[in-house]
Design an enzyme around this catalytic site. Structure first.
Site, short mmCIF file in Angstrom:
data_model
loop_
_atom_site.label_atom_id
_atom_site.label_comp_id
_atom_site.label_asym_id
_atom_site.label_seq_id
_atom_site.Cartn_x
_atom_site.Cartn_y
_atom_site.Cartn_z
N SER A 1 76.01 68.23 -39.30
CA SER A 1 75.42 68.41 -37.97
C SER A 1 76.54 68.33 -36.94
O SER A 1 77.69 68.07 -37.27
CB SER A 1 74.40 67.31 -37.72
OG SER A 1 75.08 66.08 -37.56
N LYS A 2 76.16 68.51 -35.69
CA LYS A 2 77.14 68.51 -34.60
C LYS A 2 78.01 67.26 -34.58
O LYS A 2 79.14 67.29 -34.11
CB LYS A 2 76.41 68.62 -33.25
CG LYS A 2 76.08 70.04 -32.90
CD LYS A 2 75.59 70.12 -31.48
CE LYS A 2 75.29 71.56 -31.13
NZ LYS A 2 74.30 71.69 -30.10
N ARG A 3 77.43 66.20 -35.06
CA ARG A 3 78.14 64.93 -35.15
C ARG A 3 79.45 65.09 -35.93
O ARG A 3 80.41 64.37 -35.70
CB ARG A 3 77.21 63.99 -35.92
CG ARG A 3 77.33 62.54 -35.70
CD ARG A 3 76.02 61.87 -36.11
NE ARG A 3 75.63 62.18 -37.49
CZ ARG A 3 76.22 61.69 -38.56
NH1 ARG A 3 77.25 60.90 -38.44
NH2 ARG A 3 75.78 62.01 -39.76
#
Ligand code: GLU
Length: 467
Positions: free
Chosen positions: A240-242
């Protein structure tokens, strides 16, 4: 049988690298079998779907060179057909109207949760007589799911997955406003598009059971399934963007070559022995569903970068110049001249092995097109001591006499010069590099002289001596 695969993204954001991989697997499988790869935009969620996202998907696929066959299918344009399919099931008594109010459904859901049952709808309108229908409620249409037995998915990745039909309630096909649900749309579209193989993320495995029930109710052939584990980040959590950039666009912006991202993505979840690098032709030739991994693959940017290095080194010089010219022009605030382009092209064989990414290639190319007097960075300026300047002045006189200016003549002249002066090559090469490129790191000094040519090299040397 002609193989027909499809990529069916919901256009609600950027093109995620995981989706790009799904597209790639479908594309490879279709191309391997000489079949068709279709593109369907699942844009029925009008609130979340945007034209911007549609463009991001199309641009991303084009950039990755994943061409699709036939026109793009927009699911939102096929709603009438979806409703027609539901009507057919109603007519055949394989579906029924459900008049439950939202409150009743909420009660049922709460009760199911309390029981710990996944069956959220108790099927009450399946058995009631339509004459009991309240007049103030617009009904939904639900399928009559089998009440007993099992639905079995023979998945190319997950193996045989069995769902007890008792656990699958009568899903809604048409909402009370008459719009089709996702489940109905997917099945009707896959059927009408002649899809034979569905390769997608394993987050859709449960949907496959419901979709199978629907296919069977309609008497349609169920496509073969391959549910691929989702890509994870280095920490083992779903990518994910994380974890950093997850959009194809971001990698494009960061200067990855499409063939590098493509090669890297093929290997994420699929393998061909220990092969890491292969051409598109090889990938098409080798791709199969048997070697899709069951474990989640981890996205590793360092590896991707290594793959990119490989492809930059193999990229055509002209193409690389074309790729960097606009950004280079922006950096130096003017259009590139023919002379710049020629020099850039001549320099590519030297610059390519030094550049992992396109932005690095741009940085490394800047010295070529800077106008005189070029800017000398701080580190380079430190190398231009008084002694160094006097060496450069001397050396310029030697180089001035060269009639033929090429890598071998400049090298012979400079080596001759340092031998005569009994000094190390480095003591000349370092300040020379600083004067010619304004930096302390560059391609080999003889190459730099050759790339710049006699006039520009001597001009820059004289600027450096005067500075
Ligand atoms: N639209 C779904 C998604 O973007 C894919 C559905 C499918 O492949 O069946 O996740």
């Amino acid at each position: 049988m002609t193989v027909v695969t499809r990529f069916a993204p919901s256009p609600t954001g950027f093109l995620h690298v995981g989706s790009a991989r799904t597209a790639l697997f479908n594309w490879l499988y279709a191309r391997h079998h000489g079949g068709k790869f279709l593109l369907r935009l699942e844009d029925t969620d009008r609130k979340r779907s945007t034209e911007e996202a549609v463009s991001a998907i199309i641009d991303g696929l084009r950039w990755l060179n994943l061409d699709w066959d036939d026109g793009i299918v927009r699911q939102s344009e096929r709603m009438e057909r979806h409703a027609e399919v539901a009507q057919r099931l109603l007519k055949e008594s394989k579906a029924y109207h459900c008049y439950c109010t939202p409150e009743e459904l909420a009660e049922m859901r709460d009760a199911a949760r309390e029981r710990g049952s996944p069956v959220l709808y108790d099927g009450r309108w399946r058995y009631r007589d339509p004459s009991e229908a309240p007049t103030h409620v617009s009904p939904t249409v639900r399928i009559k799911s089998p009440l007993s037995g099992e639905t079995v998915i023979k998945d190319h990745v997950q193996g045989t997955v069995t769902f007890a039909n008792q656990q699958l309630d009568d899903m809604v096909l048409l909402r009370s406003d008459g719009t089709p649900t996702y489940m109905l749309s997917v099945v009707a579209d896959d059927h009408d598009m002649g899809v034979t193989h569905v390769i997608r993320g394993d987050d859709h495995l449960n949907n496959a059971a419901r979709q199978t029930i629907l296919f069977q109710a309609l008497g349609w052939t169920v496509p073969e399934f391959a549910h691929v584990p989702l890509i994870h980040g280095a920490d083992g959590a779903k990518l994910s963007k994380r974890h950093g950039a997850v959009g194809v666009e971001a990698y494009r912006e960061d200067g990855y070559l499409p063939e590098a991202l493509r090669n890297y993505l093929v290997r994420l979840g699929w393998s061909h022995g220990d092969d890491e690098l292969f051409t598109t032709e090889q990938a098409v030739e080798w791709f199969d569903l048997n070697h899709l991994g069951r474990g989640a693959a981890r996205f590793d940017v360092d590896r991707l970068q290594n793959v990119n290095v490989h492809y930059i080194q193999r990229a055509q010089d002209d193409r690389l110049v074309e790729m960097i010219r606009d950004r280079l022009a922006k950096r130096c605030g003017r259009d590139l001249r023919d002379r710049d382009l020629e020099r850039l092209k001549a320099a590519m064989p030297e610059l390519k092995p030094r550049s992992k990414l396109i932005p690095e290639l741009i940085e490394n190319s800047l010295f070529i097109i800077h106008d005189r007097p070029i800017e000398i960075d701080e580190k380079a300026a430190k190398l231009l001591t008084l002694d160094a300047k006097s060496l450069l002045r001397d050396l310029a006189e030697v180089l001035e006499t060269l009639e033929d200016w090429n890598q071998s003549t400049v090298e012979t002249a400079i080596r001759g010069y340092v031998a005569e002066k009994e000094i190390k090559l480095g003591s000349v090469a370092q300040p020379l590099r600083a004067g010619l490129t304004g930096r302390t790191i560059s391609p080999g000094i003889f190459e730099v002289l050759t790339i710049l040519g006699k006039e520009e090299s001597l001009g820059r040397m004289s600027d450096a001596v005067k500075a």
